[in-house]
Design a protein around this motif. Structure first.
Motif, PDB file in Angstrom:
ATOM      1  N   LYS A  57       9.644  39.736   6.965  1.00  0.00           N
ATOM      2  CA  LYS A  57       9.854  41.160   7.223  1.00  0.00           C
ATOM      3  C   LYS A  57      11.042  41.296   8.166  1.00  0.00           C
ATOM      4  O   LYS A  57      10.992  40.817   9.298  1.00  0.00           O
ATOM      5  N   LEU A  58      12.100  41.908   7.680  1.00  0.00           N
ATOM      6  CA  LEU A  58      13.319  41.993   8.479  1.00  0.00           C
ATOM      7  C   LEU A  58      13.423  43.291   9.272  1.00  0.00           C
ATOM      8  O   LEU A  58      14.180  43.366  10.233  1.00  0.00           O
TER       9      LEU A  58
ATOM     10  N   PRO B 277      18.215  38.918  26.587  1.00  0.00           N
ATOM     11  CA  PRO B 277      17.697  37.781  27.364  1.00  0.00           C
ATOM     12  C   PRO B 277      17.616  38.117  28.854  1.00  0.00           C
ATOM     13  O   PRO B 277      18.352  38.991  29.344  1.00  0.00           O
TER      14      PRO B 277
ATOM     15  N   GLU C 233      20.835  38.405  30.925  1.00  0.00           N
ATOM     16  CA  GLU C 233      21.610  39.629  30.696  1.00  0.00           C
ATOM     17  C   GLU C 233      20.941  40.814  31.389  1.00  0.00           C
ATOM     18  O   GLU C 233      21.609  41.669  31.960  1.00  0.00           O
TER      19      GLU C 233
ATOM     20  N   SER D  13      12.110  36.216  22.457  1.00  0.00           N
ATOM     21  CA  SER D  13      11.520  34.918  22.813  1.00  0.00           C
ATOM     22  C   SER D  13      10.234  35.073  23.622  1.00  0.00           C
ATOM     23  O   SER D  13       9.438  34.135  23.705  1.00  0.00           O
TER      24      SER D  13
ATOM     25  N   ASP E 100       7.068  34.219  21.711  1.00  0.00           N
ATOM     26  CA  ASP E 100       6.900  32.892  21.111  1.00  0.00           C
ATOM     27  C   ASP E 100       5.539  32.270  21.416  1.00  0.00           C
ATOM     28  O   ASP E 100       4.947  31.610  20.570  1.00  0.00           O
TER      29      ASP E 100
ATOM     30  N   THR F  69      22.069  44.957  22.943  1.00  0.00           N
ATOM     31  CA  THR F  69      23.492  45.053  23.297  1.00  0.00           C
ATOM     32  C   THR F  69      24.258  46.037  22.434  1.00  0.00           C
ATOM     33  O   THR F  69      25.485  46.085  22.488  1.00  0.00           O
TER      34      THR F  69
ATOM     35  N   HIS G 282      20.210  42.788  16.655  1.00  0.00           N
ATOM     36  CA  HIS G 282      18.934  42.952  15.954  1.00  0.00           C
ATOM     37  C   HIS G 282      17.723  42.698  16.850  1.00  0.00           C
ATOM     38  O   HIS G 282      16.595  42.837  16.392  1.00  0.00           O
TER      39      HIS G 282
ATOM     40  N   ILE H 270      13.635  43.274  16.203  1.00  0.00           N
ATOM     41  CA  ILE H 270      12.669  42.165  16.215  1.00  0.00           C
ATOM     42  C   ILE H 270      11.536  42.474  17.198  1.00  0.00           C
ATOM     43  O   ILE H 270      10.354  42.285  16.883  1.00  0.00           O
TER      44      ILE H 270
ATOM     45  N   ARG I  28       9.233  45.095  15.780  1.00  0.00           N
ATOM     46  CA  ARG I  28       8.402  44.515  14.714  1.00  0.00           C
ATOM     47  C   ARG I  28       7.274  43.665  15.304  1.00  0.00           C
ATOM     48  O   ARG I  28       6.132  43.721  14.843  1.00  0.00           O
TER      49      ARG I  28
END
Lengths: 179, 205
Positions: free
Chosen positions: B31-32, B110, B113, B128, B131, B152, B157, B161, B164
């Motif tokens: 699923k994108l 991240p 940033e 992340s 995870d 950014t 993306h 993510i 989702r």
């Protein structure tokens, strides 16, 4: 080199054969490891590909997310086994060239991305995508270049098959170009 | 010789493709894109109508700055309505939500940033963070609140993510939006920012 010349072509052949073996084992094992990390997480691979922004078609991204890890695993296994060494090394070098192109494009566009080179793991380069990843892929390509140029070399299935065909112990290096 | 080499090359690609396609057919569906949010029409003349979280002391997602804290120029009462009818929202829509305290902001970049600069009051939840476990902040999101996720900008993306992932964990959250201009757009417009790490990010958020 002068030492090799004094000792003759047989010594040079043995040296090259060892170099090929080292190149095969290093590049092959790293690609098997990278492929295995990706094959268990196709969603993560698809997200990574999507993040680079080079493919805008969802179907293509999905296919690439499933096919790429298997290509890495198969090429890695063949390289470690020394079977079809030159073809497997070519596949690995082409993949690395594509990765480097995508990374350079992302750096050029100032994207903040995770490499996704080894799935979620960061093996050699920590932090965000950057020049370290380019150098990492360049070194891997150099290892893969050895079996491409030299052939399967020592302890390879290619050499074994060649010796079976010719009926004697077999050369240290494949003599036939790109066989 | 070259022919043999090319046959082997093509053979490897064909076998790997067959394995990959078989895996694709048998494996989980990729699923994108996140699900579209519910369409909302918000009367900016009555920002108090937006439900607030029950206990601000326990809910970090309600720790958005007030207009006084942020020193911002709020959208005046009776200025009109704000329609959120798509996943992606503009800088103006994000600013209106921010100024009226109608949304919680999540920074999907991240941690490094985020520490360099982020929208004031936003929470750091990069992809992340999902995870290993569910980030703390995700468990605390009020289903009635609008959540704006940014990264950014451009074709980043990570916001998609994160949305989702949140939708997979908490499907009841239907007011999740991507702020497309991201942090560069926000900071470039001179709106309120802050620096430093997110303390909740260290514990899984």
């Amino acid at each position: 080199m002068s030492d090799m010349r004094r000792r003759g072509p047989q010594y040079t052949g043995r040296f090259a054969s060892w170099l090929s073996l080292i190149g095969r084992l290093v590049a092959g094992q790293i690609f098997i490891f990278a492929g295995l990390n990706k094959v268990v997480d196709p969603q993560g691979v698809a997200d990574a590909i999507n993040g680079f922004g080079l493919i805008n078609n969802d179907t293509l991204i999905t296919v690439a997310a499933y096919v790429m890890p298997w290509t890495e695993i198969l090429a890695g296994v063949l390289l470690v086994a020394g079977l079809f060494s030159r073809a497997a090394a070519t596949i690995i070098i082409l993949l690395l060239a594509a990765f480097v192109g995508a990374i350079l494009n992302a750096i050029d566009q100032g994207k903040v991305l995770d490499c996704g080179c080894f799935g979620d793991l960061k093996l050699f380069c920590t932090g965000q995508l950057g020049n370290c990843n380019v150098v990492q892929n360049g070194i891997l390509a150099a290892f893969a270049l050895l079996p491409l140029v030299i052939g399967g070399g020592r302890a390879s299935a290619d050499a074994l098959l060649q010796s079976d065909d010719s009926g004697f112990e077999g050369p240290e290096i494949e003599e036939e170009a790109f066989d | 010789m070259i022919r043999s080499y090319l046959i082997k090359l093509v053979g490897i690609v064909v076998v790997a493709s067959a394995a990959g396609v078989t895996h694709m057919l048998l494996g989980p569906q990729i699923k994108l894109h996140p699900n579209d949010p519910e369409v909302q029409t918000i009367d900016l003349g009555a920002p108090d109508a937006a439900p607030a979280s029950a206990d601000p002391a326990e809910d970090p997602t309600t720790d958005q700055p007030t207009d006084a804290e942020a020193g911002s120029d709020p959208v005046p009462a009776g200025d009109g309505t704000l329609v959120l009818d798509s996943l992606e929202i503009s800088l103006e829509q994000a600013k209106a939500l921010y100024d009226n305290g109608l949304a919680d902001f999540i920074d999907a970049r991240p941690a490094a940033e985020y520490a360099k600069g982020h929208i004031y009051g936003s929470w750091n939840v990069p992809p992340s963070a999902f995870d290993r476990s569910t980030p703390t902040v995700v468990d605390l999101i009020d289903p009635d609140r609008i959540v704006v996720v940014y990264c950014t900008g451009g074709d980043c993306h990570d916001s998609h993510i994160v949305i989702r992932e949140i939708q997979e964990i908490r499907p009841e959250l239907t007011k999740l939006h991507v702020f497309t201009d991201g942090y560069p757009g926000w900071a470039g417009a001179g709106y309120e920012t802050d620096i430093g790490a997110d303390p909740f990010a260290e514990t899984g958020g």
